[in-house]
Design a protein around this motif. Structure first.
Motif, PDB file in Angstrom:
ATOM      1  N   HIS A   3       0.860  -1.184   0.000  1.00 60.35           N
ATOM      2  CA  HIS A   3       0.000   0.000   0.000  1.00 60.35           C
ATOM      3  C   HIS A   3       0.898   1.235   0.000  1.00 60.35           C
ATOM      4  O   HIS A   3       1.769   1.371   0.851  1.00 60.35           O
ATOM      5  N   PHE A   4       0.706   2.111  -0.967  1.00 57.32           N
ATOM      6  CA  PHE A   4       1.535   3.309  -1.079  1.00 57.32           C
ATOM      7  C   PHE A   4       0.733   4.531  -0.647  1.00 57.32           C
ATOM      8  O   PHE A   4      -0.404   4.716  -1.080  1.00 57.32           O
ATOM      9  N   ASN A   5       1.330   5.337   0.208  1.00 56.29           N
ATOM     10  CA  ASN A   5       0.768   6.624   0.577  1.00 56.29           C
ATOM     11  C   ASN A   5       1.541   7.685  -0.182  1.00 56.29           C
ATOM     12  O   ASN A   5       2.734   7.889   0.059  1.00 56.29           O
ATOM     13  N   ILE A   6       0.885   8.333  -1.123  1.00 57.69           N
ATOM     14  CA  ILE A   6       1.562   9.322  -1.964  1.00 57.69           C
ATOM     15  C   ILE A   6       1.401  10.702  -1.341  1.00 57.69           C
ATOM     16  O   ILE A   6       0.290  11.150  -1.055  1.00 57.69           O
ATOM     17  N   VAL A   7       2.521  11.356  -1.124  1.00 58.36           N
ATOM     18  CA  VAL A   7       2.529  12.685  -0.520  1.00 58.36           C
ATOM     19  C   VAL A   7       2.465  13.720  -1.631  1.00 58.36           C
ATOM     20  O   VAL A   7       3.412  13.901  -2.393  1.00 58.36           O
ATOM     21  N   LYS A   8       1.328  14.374  -1.758  1.00 56.08           N
ATOM     22  CA  LYS A   8       1.150  15.444  -2.728  1.00 56.08           C
ATOM     23  C   LYS A   8       0.083  16.393  -2.189  1.00 56.08           C
ATOM     24  O   LYS A   8      -0.632  16.046  -1.243  1.00 56.08           O
ATOM     25  N   PRO A   9      -0.051  17.616  -2.739  1.00 55.40           N
ATOM     26  CA  PRO A   9      -0.978  18.584  -2.156  1.00 55.40           C
ATOM     27  C   PRO A   9      -2.413  18.095  -2.029  1.00 55.40           C
ATOM     28  O   PRO A   9      -3.088  18.420  -1.064  1.00 55.40           O
ATOM     29  N   SER A  10      -2.891  17.316  -2.979  1.00 58.25           N
ATOM     30  CA  SER A  10      -4.295  16.907  -2.921  1.00 58.25           C
ATOM     31  C   SER A  10      -4.568  15.811  -1.901  1.00 58.25           C
ATOM     32  O   SER A  10      -5.725  15.527  -1.592  1.00 58.25           O
ATOM     33  N   THR A  11      -3.539  15.178  -1.345  1.00 60.03           N
ATOM     34  CA  THR A  11      -3.758  14.091  -0.391  1.00 60.03           C
ATOM     35  C   THR A  11      -3.173  14.359   0.992  1.00 60.03           C
ATOM     36  O   THR A  11      -3.361  13.553   1.894  1.00 60.03           O
ATOM     37  N   THR A  12      -2.451  15.460   1.166  1.00 64.02           N
ATOM     38  CA  THR A  12      -1.815  15.750   2.454  1.00 64.02           C
ATOM     39  C   THR A  12      -1.874  17.242   2.750  1.00 64.02           C
ATOM     40  O   THR A  12      -2.422  18.024   1.982  1.00 64.02           O
ATOM     41  N   TRP A  36       4.058  21.356  -6.546  1.00 65.08           N
ATOM     42  CA  TRP A  36       4.780  20.109  -6.614  1.00 65.08           C
ATOM     43  C   TRP A  36       4.880  19.791  -8.095  1.00 65.08           C
ATOM     44  O   TRP A  36       3.939  19.267  -8.696  1.00 65.08           O
ATOM     45  N   ALA A  37       6.025  20.130  -8.688  1.00 60.72           N
ATOM     46  CA  ALA A  37       6.177  20.050 -10.142  1.00 60.72           C
ATOM     47  C   ALA A  37       5.916  18.651 -10.682  1.00 60.72           C
ATOM     48  O   ALA A  37       5.263  18.481 -11.718  1.00 60.72           O
ATOM     49  N   PHE A  38       6.403  17.622  -9.996  1.00 61.22           N
ATOM     50  CA  PHE A  38       6.240  16.252 -10.484  1.00 61.22           C
ATOM     51  C   PHE A  38       4.774  15.877 -10.647  1.00 61.22           C
ATOM     52  O   PHE A  38       4.381  15.236 -11.613  1.00 61.22           O
ATOM     53  N   TRP A  39       3.940  16.294  -9.664  1.00 64.01           N
ATOM     54  CA  TRP A  39       2.528  15.936  -9.699  1.00 64.01           C
ATOM     55  C   TRP A  39       1.698  16.947 -10.483  1.00 64.01           C
ATOM     56  O   TRP A  39       0.515  16.714 -10.727  1.00 64.01           O
ATOM     57  N   GLY A  40       2.286  18.079 -10.851  1.00 63.04           N
ATOM     58  CA  GLY A  40       1.526  19.116 -11.540  1.00 63.04           C
ATOM     59  C   GLY A  40       0.460  19.728 -10.651  1.00 63.04           C
ATOM     60  O   GLY A  40      -0.566  20.183 -11.136  1.00 63.04           O
ATOM     61  N   ARG A  68      -4.393  23.826   7.074  1.00 63.09           N
ATOM     62  CA  ARG A  68      -5.602  23.740   6.254  1.00 63.09           C
ATOM     63  C   ARG A  68      -5.152  23.995   4.824  1.00 63.09           C
ATOM     64  O   ARG A  68      -4.448  24.969   4.564  1.00 63.09           O
ATOM     65  N   VAL A  69      -5.531  23.120   3.897  1.00 62.82           N
ATOM     66  CA  VAL A  69      -4.975  23.162   2.544  1.00 62.82           C
ATOM     67  C   VAL A  69      -6.071  23.270   1.495  1.00 62.82           C
ATOM     68  O   VAL A  69      -7.092  22.594   1.575  1.00 62.82           O
ATOM     69  N   TRP A  70      -5.813  24.127   0.494  1.00 61.37           N
ATOM     70  CA  TRP A  70      -6.670  24.254  -0.674  1.00 61.37           C
ATOM     71  C   TRP A  70      -5.826  23.890  -1.890  1.00 61.37           C
ATOM     72  O   TRP A  70      -4.996  24.675  -2.347  1.00 61.37           O
ATOM     73  N   SER A  71      -6.029  22.691  -2.422  1.00 58.52           N
ATOM     74  CA  SER A  71      -5.253  22.205  -3.563  1.00 58.52           C
ATOM     75  C   SER A  71      -5.932  22.599  -4.871  1.00 58.52           C
ATOM     76  O   SER A  71      -7.163  22.658  -4.945  1.00 58.52           O
ATOM     77  N   ASN A  72      -5.125  22.823  -5.918  1.00 58.45           N
ATOM     78  CA  ASN A  72      -5.713  23.150  -7.218  1.00 58.45           C
ATOM     79  C   ASN A  72      -6.471  21.972  -7.820  1.00 58.45           C
ATOM     80  O   ASN A  72      -7.194  22.128  -8.794  1.00 58.45           O
ATOM     81  N   VAL A  73      -6.332  20.784  -7.233  1.00 63.81           N
ATOM     82  CA  VAL A  73      -7.113  19.633  -7.685  1.00 63.81           C
ATOM     83  C   VAL A  73      -8.583  19.817  -7.300  1.00 63.81           C
ATOM     84  O   VAL A  73      -9.487  19.399  -8.022  1.00 63.81           O
ATOM     85  N   ILE A  77      -7.483  27.321  -8.254  1.00 64.87           N
ATOM     86  CA  ILE A  77      -6.232  28.072  -8.315  1.00 64.87           C
ATOM     87  C   ILE A  77      -5.787  27.999  -9.776  1.00 64.87           C
ATOM     88  O   ILE A  77      -5.587  26.897 -10.301  1.00 64.87           O
ATOM     89  N   PRO A  78      -5.654  29.137 -10.478  1.00 64.84           N
ATOM     90  CA  PRO A  78      -5.523  29.110 -11.932  1.00 64.84           C
ATOM     91  C   PRO A  78      -4.183  28.633 -12.490  1.00 64.84           C
ATOM     92  O   PRO A  78      -4.085  28.357 -13.678  1.00 64.84           O
ATOM     93  N   SER A  79      -3.162  28.554 -11.654  1.00 61.15           N
ATOM     94  CA  SER A  79      -1.852  28.155 -12.155  1.00 61.15           C
ATOM     95  C   SER A  79      -1.016  27.611 -11.008  1.00 61.15           C
ATOM     96  O   SER A  79      -1.147  28.070  -9.872  1.00 61.15           O
ATOM     97  N   PRO A  80      -0.122  26.649 -11.284  1.00 61.40           N
ATOM     98  CA  PRO A  80       0.781  26.179 -10.232  1.00 61.40           C
ATOM     99  C   PRO A  80       1.893  27.180  -9.925  1.00 61.40           C
ATOM    100  O   PRO A  80       2.601  27.034  -8.944  1.00 61.40           O
ATOM    101  N   TYR A  81       2.031  28.199 -10.765  1.00 55.45           N
ATOM    102  CA  TYR A  81       3.072  29.208 -10.553  1.00 55.45           C
ATOM    103  C   TYR A  81       2.492  30.369  -9.765  1.00 55.45           C
ATOM    104  O   TYR A  81       1.729  31.180 -10.287  1.00 55.45           O
ATOM    105  N   LEU A  82       2.851  30.433  -8.486  1.00 52.93           N
ATOM    106  CA  LEU A  82       2.361  31.463  -7.574  1.00 52.93           C
ATOM    107  C   LEU A  82       3.475  32.479  -7.358  1.00 52.93           C
ATOM    108  O   LEU A  82       4.579  32.115  -6.967  1.00 52.93           O
ATOM    109  N   PHE A  83       3.178  33.753  -7.593  1.00 49.94           N
ATOM    110  CA  PHE A  83       4.199  34.799  -7.503  1.00 49.94           C
ATOM    111  C   PHE A  83       3.982  35.790  -6.366  1.00 49.94           C
ATOM    112  O   PHE A  83       4.925  36.397  -5.889  1.00 49.94           O
TER     113      PHE A  83
END
Length: 196
Positions: A3-12, A36-40, A68-73, A77-83
């Protein structure tokens, strides 16, 4: 089977490995945004003021409390590039992204009022990218509307956040960073020449 637990914004509670923006809102809550560039994926995360204490864990490490997290998934959020990241006194979070200027009202009712993104299609913005944001004492939002890749027609805007009125400030330069100082003096750094 493993069982794999994947650490990415939409799951953690991890907003991204590349944290691009960080700031404290008027209530003392810590906000960060990253991708998280790998996961987009990208996300905006808040650590409430009552969770900011450092708590060492037995054997090393530390617990930073509950994010508390708000993921673009799950959120627009219109882009992964936040400035840029800024806050107005009413608790509104403003995000400058490669895809536009996003207004986020965490406690808005109805929930449809939580998120809105200004783009060239629905506002006076001349391009989608927002490189820098700053708020003055009157809750006006100062916006650097310039590209980080193709300089040329960037503009500085002032947005009255109470009336949604944009005012274009054309100084003949191409704004990169914007900051509000003492007595609401606005400082602008330029992309190619012109100094501050």
């Amino acid at each position: 089977l493993p069982h794999f637990n994947i650490v990415k914004p939409s799951t953690t509670g991890v907003p991204g490995e590349e944290v691009r923006v960080m700031g404290f809102d008027p209530a003392g809550n810590l906000w960060i945004g990253g991708r998280w560039a790998f996961w987009g994926e990208s996300a905006l995360a808040m650590l409430s003021a009552d969770q900011l204490d450092y708590h060492p864990l037995p054997g090393g490490g530390f617990d930073t409390g509950m994010w508390r997290v708000w993921s673009n998934v799950h959120y627009p959020i219109p882009s992964p590039y936040l400035f840029g990241l800024a806050f107005t006194s009413d608790g509104t979070v403003w995000l400058g992204t490669e895809g536009g200027l996003t207004r986020f009202r965490p406690n808005a009712h109805p929930p449809e009022e939580m998120w809105f993104t200004y783009t060239p299609a629905n506002s006076p913005l001349v391009r989608p990218e927002i490189l820098s944001l700053a708020v003055d004492s009157q809750d006006n939002l100062w916006i650097s509307n310039e590209s980080s890749i193709q300089w040329g027609n960037g503009v500085l805007f002032k947005l009255n956040t109470k009336t949604d009125q944009f005012t274009q400030i054309n100084n003949g330069q191409h704004p990169w960073g914007v900051s509000v100082g003492n007595k609401d003096h606005v400082f602008i750094s330029m992309t190619s020449s012109g100094g501050v």
